[in-house]
Enzyme design. Sequence first.
Site, PDB file in Angstrom:
ATOM      1  N   TYR B 151       0.827  -1.207   0.000  1.00 18.30           N
ATOM      2  CA  TYR B 151       0.000   0.000   0.000  1.00 18.30           C
ATOM      3  C   TYR B 151       0.861   1.256   0.000  1.00 18.30           C
ATOM      4  CZ  TYR B 151       0.505   0.737   5.056  1.00 18.30           C
ATOM      5  OH  TYR B 151       0.990   0.976   6.308  1.00 18.30           O
ATOM      6  N   ARG B 161       4.649   0.636   0.940  1.00 13.78           N
ATOM      7  CA  ARG B 161       5.085  -0.354   1.931  1.00 13.78           C
ATOM      8  C   ARG B 161       5.055  -1.737   1.296  1.00 13.78           C
ATOM      9  NH1 ARG B 161       5.111  -0.734   7.140  1.00 13.78           N
ATOM     10  NH2 ARG B 161       7.076  -1.649   6.566  1.00 13.78           N
TER      11      ARG B 161
END
Lengths: 200, 247
Positions: B151, B161
């Site tokens: 995300y 991430r």
Amino acid sequence: MTSRLPTGSQTVGPFFHDCLLREDARRNILAPPGVAGQRIRIEGCILDGDGAPVPDAMVEIWQANSYGRYNHPVDSRDLPLDPQFSGFGRSATDEEGAFWFETIKPGPVPFDKQRNQAPHICVAVFGRGLLNHLYTRIYFADDPATADDPVLALVPAERRATLLARPTEVDGSLVYRFDIILQGSAETVFFDYQELEQLR
Amino acid sequence: MEVTMAITIGDIVRGDRAVFPPYLYDAYRSTIRRAPRRPLIEVPLTLSELTGPGPAISAVTPEDADLTRNAGTGGEAIGQRIIVTGRVLDQHGAPVPNVLIEIWQANAAGRYIHKRDQWPGPLDPNFLGIGRCLTDAQGVYRFLTIRPGAYPWKNHPNAWRPSHIHFSLLGPSWHTRLVTQMYFADDPLLPLDPIFNALPTEDARRRLVASYAHDVSEPEWALGWRWDIVLDGAAATPFEDQQETQP
């Protein structure tokens, strides 16, 4: 036996609430009615290096009961246990950075074979931007034993006040104020723990 | 491509410098105003830290460990079904039973149900992304879930991430408390992630990465990933009044 290196820490991030603070996982109230001891409320805020509130942190606490007994198998001293009191608390911070607990004041616990520790509550702080949690302690500013506490004695004198919760009375209840300053000139004292072989 | 920006790394670390990240790691921008700047005070472990809450949360049910169905909708979460399992060990390699493990993660599209996660990845009505279990007598934990998506976050331009699962462990003592993240070995985002790379050594980073485990995979059902966790701090011995004889 070979010694293994521990698994490293990572931040709790911003999205832990649905898991760690779901209704049956949060613990603002440690002492339901009937638990022995002096009832207290702990209130505080977490502030960052700009003095801004930290609205997405989590505070956990761990403490002995009013007799000074921990609800844990390692503490097998002959003192009363209170089955309704685990000694564990977990609170989120809100938009103002505030956290709170309703508990009882813990009794004194041993330091080594000769000395006691003053009544205190262990604190761990988790948050976005904290790659490791932070350990600190709440001591009670109005307890005479605090002045002789052997752990507090290891803290430079000019910084000890950051670990003292201040009593106030609010609507007839005893409230201890304990703010946690993550960074800056009034930064709270945080601990790194070492083995003390003399304890064994 | 590696992270090439200049990184300021603080010298304040809890515990072993080869294991734990520094508090200040400015490539992860949230550390800048939240990292303590004064040295941690070294204090001995006492009875207060050698005890701890353990599994002090409410009763854990087997359903809590199945994230594909624990939303309670009757439907199943969308995504690649995975089994995540491993052992919790102490530093001597002994299993640690009765550890409460709480996990949370994004869905297969990389979206959390959390109200503060507002990027335009789709929500999955059948996925809460939260689970918990206790380690058994052999220190083993096991979750059934779906592989989380990557995300975006706003730490730096085009920041993503890597896929990860957050782990919280309430182990045998206050001193062994651990919150960390599990990553996947085949993830191309790992070298680009400041949070993962805040760990000080290649070895420390490797120990946060789960390995594909074909012996854990179940035919016609789910892929297996194995990740063992080692808790800091030695096992404590009972503290009794009777042992308090003068030397």
